[in-house]
Design an enzyme around this catalytic site. Structure first.
Site, PDB file in Angstrom:
ATOM      1  N   LYS A 274       0.866  -1.177   0.000  1.00 34.12           N
ATOM      2  CA  LYS A 274       0.000   0.000   0.000  1.00 34.12           C
ATOM      3  C   LYS A 274       0.897   1.219   0.000  1.00 34.12           C
ATOM      4  O   LYS A 274       1.672   1.447   0.928  1.00 34.12           O
ATOM      5  CB  LYS A 274      -0.894  -0.003   1.233  1.00 34.12           C
ATOM      6  CG  LYS A 274      -1.782   1.223   1.326  1.00 34.12           C
ATOM      7  CD  LYS A 274      -2.759   1.134   2.464  1.00 34.12           C
ATOM      8  CE  LYS A 274      -3.602   2.385   2.550  1.00 34.12           C
ATOM      9  NZ  LYS A 274      -4.567   2.307   3.650  1.00 34.12           N
TER      10      LYS A 274
ATOM     11  N   ARG B 261     -10.411  10.083   1.964  1.00 35.26           N
ATOM     12  CA  ARG B 261     -10.261  10.683   3.295  1.00 35.26           C
ATOM     13  C   ARG B 261     -11.321  11.762   3.499  1.00 35.26           C
ATOM     14  O   ARG B 261     -11.803  11.956   4.606  1.00 35.26           O
ATOM     15  CB  ARG B 261      -8.840  11.233   3.475  1.00 35.26           C
ATOM     16  CG  ARG B 261      -7.820  10.106   3.486  1.00 35.26           C
ATOM     17  CD  ARG B 261      -6.393  10.606   3.636  1.00 35.26           C
ATOM     18  NE  ARG B 261      -5.429   9.535   3.393  1.00 35.26           N
ATOM     19  CZ  ARG B 261      -4.126   9.724   3.246  1.00 35.26           C
ATOM     20  NH1 ARG B 261      -3.622  10.943   3.309  1.00 35.26           N
ATOM     21  NH2 ARG B 261      -3.326   8.698   3.034  1.00 35.26           N
TER      22      ARG B 261
ATOM     23  N   LYS C 241       1.522   9.832   6.046  1.00 35.67           N
ATOM     24  CA  LYS C 241       1.552   8.393   6.318  1.00 35.67           C
ATOM     25  C   LYS C 241       2.821   7.723   5.780  1.00 35.67           C
ATOM     26  O   LYS C 241       2.873   6.516   5.623  1.00 35.67           O
ATOM     27  CB  LYS C 241       0.284   7.744   5.746  1.00 35.67           C
ATOM     28  CG  LYS C 241      -1.010   8.290   6.372  1.00 35.67           C
ATOM     29  CD  LYS C 241      -2.233   7.442   6.027  1.00 35.67           C
ATOM     30  CE  LYS C 241      -3.483   7.919   6.786  1.00 35.67           C
ATOM     31  NZ  LYS C 241      -4.642   7.021   6.586  1.00 35.67           N
TER      32      LYS C 241
ATOM     33  N   GLU D  66       7.654  -7.147   1.190  1.00 33.58           N
ATOM     34  CA  GLU D  66       6.384  -7.218   1.930  1.00 33.58           C
ATOM     35  C   GLU D  66       5.585  -8.455   1.515  1.00 33.58           C
ATOM     36  O   GLU D  66       4.909  -9.078   2.326  1.00 33.58           O
ATOM     37  CB  GLU D  66       5.549  -5.950   1.683  1.00 33.58           C
ATOM     38  CG  GLU D  66       6.137  -4.663   2.258  1.00 33.58           C
ATOM     39  CD  GLU D  66       5.908  -4.520   3.764  1.00 33.58           C
ATOM     40  OE1 GLU D  66       5.374  -5.456   4.395  1.00 33.58           O
ATOM     41  OE2 GLU D  66       6.265  -3.465   4.319  1.00 33.58           O
TER      42      GLU D  66
ATOM     43  N   LYS E 124      -2.144  -1.515  -3.878  1.00 28.53           N
ATOM     44  CA  LYS E 124      -2.999  -0.330  -3.822  1.00 28.53           C
ATOM     45  C   LYS E 124      -2.148   0.922  -3.920  1.00 28.53           C
ATOM     46  O   LYS E 124      -1.164   1.010  -3.191  1.00 28.53           O
ATOM     47  CB  LYS E 124      -3.743  -0.355  -2.488  1.00 28.53           C
ATOM     48  CG  LYS E 124      -4.603   0.851  -2.214  1.00 28.53           C
ATOM     49  CD  LYS E 124      -5.200   0.716  -0.854  1.00 28.53           C
ATOM     50  CE  LYS E 124      -6.009   1.955  -0.574  1.00 28.53           C
ATOM     51  NZ  LYS E 124      -6.543   1.977   0.740  1.00 28.53           N
TER      52      LYS E 124
ATOM     53  N   SER F 245      -9.954   5.807  -4.665  1.00 34.12           N
ATOM     54  CA  SER F 245     -10.871   6.931  -4.883  1.00 34.12           C
ATOM     55  C   SER F 245     -10.368   7.911  -5.942  1.00 34.12           C
ATOM     56  O   SER F 245     -11.159   8.401  -6.750  1.00 34.12           O
ATOM     57  CB  SER F 245     -11.117   7.654  -3.557  1.00 34.12           C
ATOM     58  OG  SER F 245      -9.894   8.034  -2.946  1.00 34.12           O
TER      59      SER F 245
ATOM     60  N   TYR G   9     -14.954   1.173  -6.887  1.00 35.05           N
ATOM     61  CA  TYR G   9     -16.220   1.884  -6.678  1.00 35.05           C
ATOM     62  C   TYR G   9     -17.127   1.755  -7.899  1.00 35.05           C
ATOM     63  O   TYR G   9     -18.294   2.118  -7.846  1.00 35.05           O
ATOM     64  CB  TYR G   9     -15.940   3.365  -6.360  1.00 35.05           C
ATOM     65  CG  TYR G   9     -15.051   3.505  -5.137  1.00 35.05           C
ATOM     66  CD1 TYR G   9     -15.571   3.313  -3.869  1.00 35.05           C
ATOM     67  CD2 TYR G   9     -13.681   3.748  -5.262  1.00 35.05           C
ATOM     68  CE1 TYR G   9     -14.756   3.383  -2.748  1.00 35.05           C
ATOM     69  CE2 TYR G   9     -12.860   3.830  -4.147  1.00 35.05           C
ATOM     70  CZ  TYR G   9     -13.405   3.637  -2.895  1.00 35.05           C
ATOM     71  OH  TYR G   9     -12.587   3.693  -1.788  1.00 35.05           O
TER      72      TYR G   9
END
Ligand code: PBG
Length: 328
Positions: free
Chosen positions: A197, A207, A219, A235, A250, A276, A315
């Site tokens: 991510k 957000r 982040k 990872e 992502k 998004s 979405y």
């Protein structure tokens, strides 16, 4: 002469040689919910709604009837319930556990996935617990956060979640969550790990939807640097060793190389999240009349699947499933 165009000559021939096709079973529908009897359109994501519990159950049922196997839940938590220890995230009477129970009761065959991370519950807006030193600089605490994530995952499992999806990017959380689930006999609850991510600008509209932006800082100490791909493979190996059932990359469409590499590196199924910002780019260009929405959406999803994704969080899931049903 060798003529590749012969294989493109008619729709019938093209359909026979097509290497990647989409089906509604490829999609996971992200759903936003809140503690309110009214449904609220989300300003930062035109066409996306924050649902009441009743509407959530209806919406998930309609998506499932179109052949979409799974939904993933994102709650907007009331400001008054947000604390520095994010305790609401493991409240058995909280919004998410109630939603899981309602969904599983109404639609037993629907796969219910939950997001495991602290940001909607944390007064600091970070995915992990925050410590501030005397000079005011922030540290995101890893191991203390993992303990709470385990409690959150157990809370979702008790409510009936099929899959928990840790999106926090703390180290060691997949192994810890696996152990916590197993020790309470939730051996059948799966873990879909957000493996790679990235710290992406493309999460901005999300957000806005949840009011979950970090109050301070960014982040980048836990989400990955967009310039890195070898780190994604590191990872991947860790998540596999820690017992993840599925991996995730992502964002999706601008990280196709990462999807392909993760797919090559692991035998686990790979999910990809069309986030998004990716949604909004297509949606707003289409609204302005600059893109053919249906064609652009189906092409973007096909590309994500072609790169190696087994399943796509998008979405557009409902719209795309509808288009596929009426495809010529
Ligand atoms: C938070 C979370 C985020 C998304 C899914 N889970 C935002 C973030 O990490 O800041 C983003 C989804 C999207 O942009 O569609 N744990």
């Amino acid at each position: 002469m060798i003529r590749p165009r012969r294989n493109r000559r008619t729709p019938a021939i093209r359909s026979m040689v097509r290497e990647t096709t989409l089906s509604p079973a490829d999609f996971i529908l992200p759903l936003f919910l809140h503690e309110d009897d009214a449904d609220t359109p989300i300003d930062s994501m035109p066409g996306v709604t924050r649902w009441s519990l009743d509407s959530l159950v209806r919406e998930a049922g309609e998506a499932h009837a179109l052949g979409i196997p799974a939904v993933v839940l994102f709650p907007k938590i009331e400001e008054a319930l947000k604390t520095a220890d994010a305790a609401e995230c493991h409240n058995d009477a909280g919004l998410v556990p109630r939603a899981i129970r309602r969904l599983k009761q109404a639609h037993p065959t629907l796969c219910v996935i939950t997001d495991v991370a602290l940001d909607p519950y944390n007064s600091d807006g970070h995915d992990g617990l925050v410590r501030r030193d005397e000079r005011g600089s922030l540290t995101i605490l890893n191991d203390e956060t993992v303990e709470i994530l385990c409690r959150q995952a157990l809370c979702h499992a008790r409510a009936g979640a099929d899959i928990v999806a840790p999106s926090d990017m703390m180290d060691g959380r997949v192994g810890a969550i696996r152990e916590a689930l197993d020790s309470e006999d939730f051996t059948d609850v799966s873990i879909m790990s957000y493996t790679a991510k990235y710290a992406s600008a493309f999460y901005g509209p999300f957000r806005g939807a949840l009011d979950s932006a970090p109050k301070e800082g960014d982040k980048k100490t836990y989400q990955m640097d967009p310039g890195n791909i070898r780190e994604a493979l590191r990872e991947t190996l860790l998540d596999e060793a820690e017992g993840a059932d599925m991996l995730m990359v992502k964002p999706a469409g601008i990280y196709l190389d990462v999807i392909a590499k993760v797919r090559e590196t692991s035998t686990l199924p790979v999910a990809a999240y069309q986030v998004s910002g990716e949604y909004l780019m297509i949606k707003s260009a289409a609204a302005a009349g600059w893109l053919d929405e249906r064609a652009a959406v189906l092409e973007s999803l096909t590309a994500i699947k072609r790169a190696g994704a087994s399943v796509i969080l998008t979405y557009f899931a409902r719209q795309a499933a509808g288009w596929l049903a009426s495809a010529s």
